[in-house]
Design a protein around this motif. Sequence first.
Motif, PDB file in Angstrom:
ATOM      1  N   ALA A 142     -49.052  42.357 -32.329  1.00  0.00           N
ATOM      2  CA  ALA A 142     -48.792  40.966 -31.895  1.00  0.00           C
ATOM      3  C   ALA A 142     -49.825  40.006 -32.454  1.00  0.00           C
ATOM      4  CB  ALA A 142     -48.730  41.157 -30.540  1.00  0.00           C
ATOM      5  N   ILE A 143     -50.895  40.227 -32.810  1.00  0.00           N
ATOM      6  CA  ILE A 143     -51.599  39.394 -33.152  1.00  0.00           C
ATOM      7  C   ILE A 143     -51.456  38.941 -34.789  1.00  0.00           C
ATOM      8  CG2 ILE A 143     -54.154  39.127 -33.804  1.00  0.00           C
ATOM      9  CD1 ILE A 143     -54.967  40.743 -31.520  1.00  0.00           C
ATOM     10  N   GLN A 144     -51.051  40.091 -35.390  1.00  0.00           N
ATOM     11  CA  GLN A 144     -50.634  39.687 -36.748  1.00  0.00           C
ATOM     12  C   GLN A 144     -49.603  38.769 -36.936  1.00  0.00           C
ATOM     13  OE1 GLN A 144     -53.498  40.773 -38.621  1.00  0.00           O
ATOM     14  NE2 GLN A 144     -52.039  41.061 -40.031  1.00  0.00           N
ATOM     15  N   HIS A 145     -48.554  38.990 -35.989  1.00  0.00           N
ATOM     16  CA  HIS A 145     -47.581  38.120 -36.107  1.00  0.00           C
ATOM     17  C   HIS A 145     -47.877  36.515 -36.166  1.00  0.00           C
ATOM     18  CE1 HIS A 145     -43.230  37.273 -35.503  1.00  0.00           C
ATOM     19  NE2 HIS A 145     -43.452  36.379 -34.442  1.00  0.00           N
ATOM     20  N   VAL A 146     -48.883  36.173 -35.416  1.00  0.00           N
ATOM     21  CA  VAL A 146     -49.313  34.597 -35.326  1.00  0.00           C
ATOM     22  C   VAL A 146     -50.326  34.322 -36.249  1.00  0.00           C
ATOM     23  CG1 VAL A 146     -48.678  34.391 -32.735  1.00  0.00           C
ATOM     24  CG2 VAL A 146     -51.008  35.146 -33.486  1.00  0.00           C
ATOM     25  N   HIS A 147     -50.973  35.530 -36.947  1.00  0.00           N
ATOM     26  CA  HIS A 147     -51.639  35.248 -38.053  1.00  0.00           C
ATOM     27  C   HIS A 147     -50.945  34.768 -39.381  1.00  0.00           C
ATOM     28  CE1 HIS A 147     -55.665  37.370 -36.770  1.00  0.00           C
ATOM     29  NE2 HIS A 147     -55.587  36.259 -36.177  1.00  0.00           N
ATOM     30  N   ASN A 148     -49.602  34.979 -39.299  1.00  0.00           N
ATOM     31  CA  ASN A 148     -49.005  34.555 -40.591  1.00  0.00           C
ATOM     32  C   ASN A 148     -48.253  33.461 -40.208  1.00  0.00           C
ATOM     33  OD1 ASN A 148     -46.591  34.266 -42.273  1.00  0.00           O
ATOM     34  ND2 ASN A 148     -47.257  36.366 -43.132  1.00  0.00           N
ATOM     35  N   ARG A 149     -48.567  32.323 -40.836  1.00  0.00           N
ATOM     36  CA  ARG A 149     -47.650  30.985 -40.607  1.00  0.00           C
ATOM     37  C   ARG A 149     -46.202  31.059 -40.614  1.00  0.00           C
ATOM     38  NH1 ARG A 149     -52.967  28.307 -41.696  1.00  0.00           N
ATOM     39  NH2 ARG A 149     -53.550  27.326 -39.475  1.00  0.00           N
TER      40      ARG A 149
ATOM     41  N   GLN B 189     -41.819  31.278 -35.547  1.00  0.00           N
ATOM     42  CA  GLN B 189     -40.465  31.537 -35.194  1.00  0.00           C
ATOM     43  C   GLN B 189     -40.035  31.770 -33.851  1.00  0.00           C
ATOM     44  OE1 GLN B 189     -40.137  35.211 -37.769  1.00  0.00           O
ATOM     45  NE2 GLN B 189     -40.046  34.166 -39.656  1.00  0.00           N
ATOM     46  N   ASP B 190     -40.815  32.214 -33.003  1.00  0.00           N
ATOM     47  CA  ASP B 190     -40.209  32.480 -31.631  1.00  0.00           C
ATOM     48  C   ASP B 190     -40.086  31.115 -30.736  1.00  0.00           C
ATOM     49  OD1 ASP B 190     -40.379  35.263 -31.086  1.00  0.00           O
ATOM     50  OD2 ASP B 190     -42.239  35.317 -32.219  1.00  0.00           O
ATOM     51  N   VAL B 191     -41.141  30.129 -31.196  1.00  0.00           N
ATOM     52  CA  VAL B 191     -40.650  28.751 -30.781  1.00  0.00           C
ATOM     53  C   VAL B 191     -39.487  28.221 -31.153  1.00  0.00           C
ATOM     54  CG1 VAL B 191     -41.833  26.581 -30.429  1.00  0.00           C
ATOM     55  CG2 VAL B 191     -43.265  28.533 -30.491  1.00  0.00           C
ATOM     56  N   ALA B 192     -39.278  28.358 -32.574  1.00  0.00           N
ATOM     57  CA  ALA B 192     -37.883  27.854 -33.027  1.00  0.00           C
ATOM     58  C   ALA B 192     -36.745  28.799 -32.283  1.00  0.00           C
ATOM     59  CB  ALA B 192     -37.717  28.007 -34.396  1.00  0.00           C
ATOM     60  N   ALA B 193     -36.980  29.914 -32.186  1.00  0.00           N
ATOM     61  CA  ALA B 193     -35.621  30.655 -31.528  1.00  0.00           C
ATOM     62  C   ALA B 193     -35.523  30.358 -30.118  1.00  0.00           C
ATOM     63  CB  ALA B 193     -36.094  32.217 -31.750  1.00  0.00           C
ATOM     64  N   LEU B 194     -36.409  29.876 -29.453  1.00  0.00           N
ATOM     65  CA  LEU B 194     -36.169  29.505 -28.047  1.00  0.00           C
ATOM     66  C   LEU B 194     -35.199  28.415 -28.036  1.00  0.00           C
ATOM     67  CD1 LEU B 194     -39.839  29.607 -26.439  1.00  0.00           C
ATOM     68  CD2 LEU B 194     -37.908  30.830 -25.837  1.00  0.00           C
ATOM     69  N   ASP B 195     -35.040  27.345 -28.948  1.00  0.00           N
ATOM     70  CA  ASP B 195     -34.403  26.343 -28.845  1.00  0.00           C
ATOM     71  C   ASP B 195     -34.767  25.694 -27.616  1.00  0.00           C
ATOM     72  OD1 ASP B 195     -32.468  24.286 -29.747  1.00  0.00           O
ATOM     73  OD2 ASP B 195     -30.719  25.564 -29.147  1.00  0.00           O
TER      74      ASP B 195
END
Length: 344
Positions: A116-123, A128-134
């Motif tokens: 999960a940490i690696q996911h936010v280490h990559n810009r 992506q999760d913020v954008a997907a929330l719409d």
Amino acid sequence: MRLMQEEMIEEEREMESSSGCGSIVKLGFHERSKKVVVVGYALTSKKIKSFLQPKFEGLARNKGIFFVAIDQTRPLSDQGPFDIVLHKLSGKEWQQILEDYRLTHPEVTVLDPPDAIQHVHNRQSMLQDVAALDFSDAYGTVGVPKQLVIEKDSSSISNAVKKAGLSLPLVAKPLVAKSHELSLAYDEYSLEKLEPPLVLQEFVNHGGVLFKVYIVGDAIKVVRRFSLPDVSKRELSRSVGVFRLPRVSSAAQSADNADLDPCIGELPPRALLERLARELRRRLGLHLFNLDMIREHGTKNRFYVIDINYFPGYGKVPEYEHIFTDFLLNLVKSKYKKRSTSIP
């Protein structure tokens, strides 16, 4: 010092076991709350200094929480026992050690899962999760600025920007979020001076104020920071080149006590932040992170998340000591309840 701390923990645990109340699983929460909570930590020296401040450790100790340094030269399974492992180290070897430890010690909470940490280490994946929330509700909308990933070949950046429809100026950030180095590109001819791999993000005018939203489990704390000034159309037409910048928030003195225009300095609505944080905790699988948020200048309720940081500088947050110790105790309480309900 470490030996003395381990002896204190052992004494507390011996008192626990001799209390005559039976096994910990059978204790009610009133008794469980007296249990010593041992947090093993693996942090950089810089993080230890900023996070494990004397006031924080003192308050934690008074609440029965002890912090014990993890010895990276010894197998993790041979240390402890820990209730919680708190970490912020990099490297594939460390990640694998933690993943193996999580499998063999499901009773220990690891803050937070390495994948999960690696996911936010990559810009590229971070937002992506913020954008997907719409995200949109009665209190406002939350999105991300338009952005583009450039993995190589700086000579092709200008054409890629045109094709993606991005507008200047552009903020350039390293693709891997371990570096906070930023650049601001004013004209398309200067884009080839940038060094991939990187992310290009449209610069959104935001009145020079950024909101740092610190999330610790269910708790939220927001502070204002001065940020980059707005770029007018006139300034954009007269400016050329790429300018190296500090972090967006590191014009970084606090703006909490500044005399700001309410249209710029008003904090995002609490209800909006609570819902956003809840959704992102679930999607990201993280307990400890912060959001860098801005309000588009000239709007009341149009917000953008421009960055996400894992285990940020909580030491700068007012009253973080109480927020964090309460979080750790609630984490253990929640884990205990789940375990006790699963036992016949």
